[in-house]
Design a protein around this motif. Structure first.
Motif, mmCIF file in Angstrom:
data_model
loop_
_atom_site.group_PDB
_atom_site.id
_atom_site.type_symbol
_atom_site.label_atom_id
_atom_site.label_comp_id
_atom_site.label_asym_id
_atom_site.label_seq_id
_atom_site.Cartn_x
_atom_site.Cartn_y
_atom_site.Cartn_z
ATOM 1 N N GLU A 207 -33.725 -20.519 33.110
ATOM 2 C CA GLU A 207 -32.792 -20.180 32.036
ATOM 3 C C GLU A 207 -31.495 -20.983 32.122
ATOM 4 O O GLU A 207 -30.992 -21.487 31.116
ATOM 5 N N GLN A 208 -30.944 -21.128 33.325
ATOM 6 C CA GLN A 208 -29.702 -21.887 33.470
ATOM 7 C C GLN A 208 -29.917 -23.362 33.136
ATOM 8 O O GLN A 208 -29.078 -23.991 32.488
ATOM 9 N N LEU A 209 -31.044 -23.915 33.578
ATOM 10 C CA LEU A 209 -31.331 -25.312 33.256
ATOM 11 C C LEU A 209 -31.528 -25.479 31.754
ATOM 12 O O LEU A 209 -31.102 -26.487 31.167
ATOM 13 N N GLN B 58 -43.147 -15.798 30.176
ATOM 14 C CA GLN B 58 -42.701 -14.543 30.763
ATOM 15 C C GLN B 58 -41.755 -14.855 31.919
ATOM 16 O O GLN B 58 -41.776 -15.944 32.486
ATOM 17 N N VAL B 59 -40.943 -13.886 32.259
ATOM 18 C CA VAL B 59 -39.951 -14.076 33.320
ATOM 19 C C VAL B 59 -40.610 -13.960 34.683
ATOM 20 O O VAL B 59 -41.465 -13.096 34.917
ATOM 21 N N THR C 163 -35.035 -17.012 45.415
ATOM 22 C CA THR C 163 -33.576 -16.991 45.495
ATOM 23 C C THR C 163 -32.941 -16.157 44.399
ATOM 24 O O THR C 163 -31.730 -16.145 44.235
ATOM 25 N N GLY C 164 -33.779 -15.459 43.611
ATOM 26 C CA GLY C 164 -33.261 -14.553 42.598
ATOM 27 C C GLY C 164 -32.968 -15.193 41.261
ATOM 28 O O GLY C 164 -32.416 -14.534 40.362
ATOM 29 N N GLN C 165 -33.352 -16.457 41.071
ATOM 30 C CA GLN C 165 -33.115 -17.114 39.789
ATOM 31 C C GLN C 165 -34.152 -16.675 38.757
ATOM 32 O O GLN C 165 -35.300 -16.409 39.093
ATOM 33 N N ARG C 166 -33.720 -16.629 37.510
ATOM 34 C CA ARG C 166 -34.576 -16.164 36.426
ATOM 35 C C ARG C 166 -35.353 -17.345 35.859
ATOM 36 O O ARG C 166 -34.833 -18.130 35.067
ATOM 37 N N ASN C 167 -36.577 -17.507 36.280
ATOM 38 C CA ASN C 167 -37.446 -18.571 35.814
ATOM 39 C C ASN C 167 -38.415 -18.031 34.769
ATOM 40 O O ASN C 167 -38.621 -16.821 34.653
ATOM 41 N N VAL C 168 -39.010 -18.939 34.017
ATOM 42 C CA VAL C 168 -40.045 -18.537 33.066
ATOM 43 C C VAL C 168 -41.283 -19.403 33.268
ATOM 44 O O VAL C 168 -41.186 -20.575 33.651
#
Length: 358
Positions: free
Chosen positions: A292-294, A316-317, A322-327
């Motif tokens: 999401e940040q990228l 989907q999430v 490391t706790g980052q929200r990836n999809v």
């Protein structure tokens, strides 16, 4: 006709951020001498540079930084992390960051998104650690999917070694080291053709994995890399130079017509590669994971790529370690498209062993 991106097109160093003690190392002195006209900026630590790390103020200079900025430091903590996929161990990095700008790359997140090449000048310490580590493993007695004979060390997890090799001899030194280790070999994936590496004499102890994806998609998301056809065209030369040549189908991006584009890619491989290169080919298949940040940063410099990378309707999430929200693609869809690509590989390039697919 090849249209390979030259070293000078990829890298033209104008600024060097460096830790205070880099001139104490031979490699540091060599690199500084190679770029005598570059502006030198002393910093306390290679990973704490406020004007580069953290995307405020750096997004507009994203591509300039990639081409023109180099960071020099020394690698402090050395460890080899166990791995179970394309290598047995992930070696301590001889660099991190990259001169290329693939819009899906996870490495920028490690340094706040702005990530030109950081080269570690204490290569002798890194090489010594790897030699001792391999010595402790002993002979590899049981063949596995990673390699039938050797312990395999990944040296390019945090960058692209072909680009690193244009900066200095760190990669050349490691390739030479592994020719002397009786029980180990090294590996790295690359999206850049560096023909100087054809002179390194790896003696089948280096496995180079050329990352491939369909041309149309690569032109959109593989920013500042060597064109796909040129990567395929050079694979035979690298095999003849003593490399074990593999491929990496990563990341696999799903879009309308995606499988037809992969079919065209496999057809090109069949036409270009000679039998000897085909017969030693293996791959890993890795479908896209995005962040999401990228995504937010990419929207500021390359929003067109996000049309295919950021697909909330089919993703989907997945939270990282490391706790980052990836999809990633939704489970049912992913299961289906993984099977489709594996079946196409089996049909069109049956000589290419699939180590894993997910």
């Amino acid at each position: 006709m090849l249209h390979e991106k030259t070293i000078d097109q990829l890298i033209s160093i104008h600024e060097i951020y460096h830790e205070p003690n880099v001139t104490e190392f031979k490699r540091g002195r060599e690199i500084l001498a190679r770029y005598p006209d570059a502006k030198r900026i002393e910093v306390a630590s290679h990973n704490q540079i406020s004007e580069l790390f953290g995307f405020e103020g750096s997004v507009e200079d994203w591509l300039w930084n990639k081409k023109n900025v180099l960071i020099l430091g020394s690698k402090k903590a050395l460890s080899a992390r166990p791995n179970t996929r394309s290598s047995h161990w992930v070696a301590p990095s001889q660099s991190n960051g990259c001169a290329m700008s693939c819009s899906y790359c996870y490495v920028p997140r490690r340094k706040g998104f702005a990530n030109p090449i950081t080269t570690f000048v204490n290569i002798e310490k890194i090489a010594g650690y790897l030699e001792r580590h391999a010595g402790r493993q002993g002979k590899k007695l049981i063949p596995d999917a990673i390699d039938p004979q050797y312990w395999v060390y990944e040296i390019g997890e945090n960058g692209d070694c072909s680009a690193d090799a244009a900066i200095c001899d760190n990669v050349k030194d490691l390739i030479g080291l592994y020719t002397t280790l009786p029980n180990a070999k090294l590996t790295f994936a690359t999206k850049f053709v560096n023909r100087e590496m054809l002179n390194y004499d790896p003696q089948k102890k280096t496995r180079i994995r050329f990352s491939l994806m369909p041309h149309k998609m690569s032109k959109l998301v593989d920013v500042r890399t060597t064109p796909i056809s040129d990567r395929i065209a050079v694979m035979q030369s690298f095999r003849e130079a003593g490399y074990e040549v593999n491929v990496s189908f990563a990341p696999v991006i799903y879009y309308e017509g995606w499988l037809d584009d992969w079919r065209a890619l496999f057809k090109e491989m069949n036409e270009v590669l000679d039998d000897e290169t085909k017969n030693q080919l293996a791959t890993e298949i890795i479908f896209l994971t995005h962040n999401e940040q990228l995504h937010d940063v990419n929207m500021l410099w390359h929003p067109k790529a996000e049309d295919v990378l950021w697909r909330p309707d089919i993703q989907q999430v997945k939270y990282s370690q490391t706790g980052q929200r990836n999809v990633r693609y939704k489970n049912n869809l992913k299961r289906e498209i993984v099977n489709e690509l594996v079946n196409l590989c089996t049909e069109m390039i049956p000589y290419c062993t699939i180590r894993y697919a997910f």
